[in-house]
Scaffold this active site. Structure first.
Site, PDB file in Angstrom:
ATOM      1  N   SER A 199     111.270  96.459  54.386  1.00 27.66           N
ATOM      2  CA  SER A 199     110.341  95.927  53.392  1.00 27.66           C
ATOM      3  C   SER A 199     109.535  97.047  52.755  1.00 27.66           C
ATOM      4  CB  SER A 199     109.387  94.932  54.075  1.00 27.66           C
ATOM      5  OG  SER A 199     108.316  94.607  53.232  1.00 27.66           O
ATOM      6  N   TYR A 249     103.294  93.243  61.502  1.00 27.36           N
ATOM      7  CA  TYR A 249     104.587  92.929  60.858  1.00 27.36           C
ATOM      8  C   TYR A 249     105.121  94.187  60.167  1.00 27.36           C
ATOM      9  CZ  TYR A 249     107.689  91.876  57.057  1.00 27.36           C
ATOM     10  OH  TYR A 249     108.748  91.930  56.184  1.00 27.36           O
ATOM     11  N   LYS A 277     108.533  96.926  60.949  1.00 27.89           N
ATOM     12  CA  LYS A 277     109.555  97.410  60.011  1.00 27.89           C
ATOM     13  C   LYS A 277     109.625  98.934  60.062  1.00 27.89           C
ATOM     14  CE  LYS A 277     110.931  93.460  58.594  1.00 27.89           C
ATOM     15  NZ  LYS A 277     112.281  92.975  59.019  1.00 27.89           N
TER      16      LYS A 277
END
Ligand code: WQD
Length: 345
Positions: A127, A152, A156
């Site tokens: 992302s 989160y 990644k």
């Protein structure tokens, strides 16, 4: 025997659109999904579009033994596209261990099995969140990865590092990380699309649910940012363009040697649109007047992000082809279909 492509999270939003694109390009697909954030009905939607039902295994990738057993059962996996992960920024702040376990243990278990195979090809769903608020726009793959704003985003960043370190050691493992900007829209058939569970966190599903009457009005999180109209700017990419990029990246892994066995690509349109511009585009394409109000900023939001698409354009030979209007029109068609089905149920 023709090899299969494993798509983890293949009943999810981007995963299901990628399964359709893979099948349409002649690949045989097996999906792993634990249905924690998706519905088994998506399998029927995929079949309606392609007339081929992918194999499906209801497995939680946190179950290491289940992952080992899967690769014993499916010894012909030629590539893996790994979408399965938790992805709600706000939830990750409140429940970091859920995110570190679900997004990282699962990745490690998959890579442990792939490292045992003669040749493995792995695509990681990453992302643009890894860039945080980039210093320069548009954002290229060389932009520094910044301290993540959420667990989160951190999963990644750490996930990419785990893959890169593993590819350095295992010459039989090649990988590409794809850093998505903001995926929106739905398949034109309205057989598959985004299915947020509960209150949508993302802008476009909240817009379509407001327009259909499920939500009272949209809250625009701040209009005092240093942008032309004061609202945040993002790079909204049609999920079908994103799905096509995954097939192209997989073909690259199957055909080309990579330096250090690892590459990263930004996937966006290269164009930034503000929240108010997205609202105007939606009103134009749907013919609906959207009810919204300006409220305070949302914690953790960055001002602007849009992709420098040169590397994906030149190396992958891929380019986003669909416009913001097309993406919003497809999202609206999907919302109308879902709501009609809910009423008929
Ligand atoms: C877009 C813009 C909001 C909702 C996140 C993740 C990213 C990826 C995509 C997973 C922002 C504004 C939103 C609303 C609003 N997720 N907004 N009212 O935050 O750019 O990216 O989702 O991979 O990793 O970080 O997307 O759609 O939440 O917000 O005003 O009700 O819309 O402030 O400016 P975001 P978003």
């Amino acid at each position: 025997m023709k090899s299969k492509i494993l798509v983890t999270g293949g009943l999810g939003f981007i995963g299901s659109h990628t399964v359709v694109a893979l099948q349409e390009q002649g690949f045989d697909v097996v999906i792993i999904d634990n249905l924690s954030n998706s519905s088994i009905d998506v399998l029927a939607g995929i079949t309606k579009i392609t007339n081929k039902t992918p194999d499906f295994e209801n497995i939680d990738l946190r179950d290491k033994e289940a992952v080992v057993n899967f690769f014993e059962k499916y010894s012909d996996i030629g590539g893996v596209i790994h979408f399965a992960a938790s992805k709600a920024v706000g939830e990750s702040v409140e429940n970091p261990l859920l995110y570190y376990e679900n997004n990282l243990n699962t990745l490690i278990y998959l890579l442990q099995e792939l490292s045992k195979k003669d040749q493995s090809n792995f695509i990681f769903s990453s992302s643009c969140t890894v860039y945080g608020q980039a210093d320069e726009l548009p954002i290229s793959e060389n932009a520094p990865v910044k301290k993540a704003e959420s667990p989160y985003g951190n999963t990644k960043q750490i996930g990419e590092e785990i893959i890169q370190d593993t590819c350095k050691v295992y010459s039989n493992l090649k990988a590409i990380s794809l850093r998505y900007f903001n995926p929106i829209g739905a398949h034109p058939s309205a057989e598959i699309g985004e299915l947020p569970i509960g209150t949508p966190q993302n802008l476009v599903p909240f817009i379509t649910q407001t327009a259909i009457g499920k939500r009272e009005q949209l809250s625009v999180f701040g209009d005092d940012y240093p942008t032309p109209d004061g609202t945040c700017i993002r790079d909204y990419i049609h999920v079908m363009d994103l799905a096509n990029a995954h097939v192209i990246a997989l073909k690259r892994l199957l055909e080309v040697q990579l330096e250090n066995n690892y590459e990263v690509f930004n996937l966006g349109t290269g164009k930034g649109n503000s929240v108010l511009e997205v609202i105007q585009s939606f009103e134009r394409t749907s013919g609906k007047k959207l009810k919204y109000k300006i409220v305070g900023r949302r914690e953790g939001d960055i001002t602007a992000a849009y992709a420098d698409t040169n590397k994906a354009n030149n190396v992958l030979k891929w380019r986003a082809e669909r416009s913001l209007d097309e993406a919003l029109a497809s999202a609206w068609k999907w919302e109308q279909k879902v709501t009609k089905q809910e009423k008929e149920a």
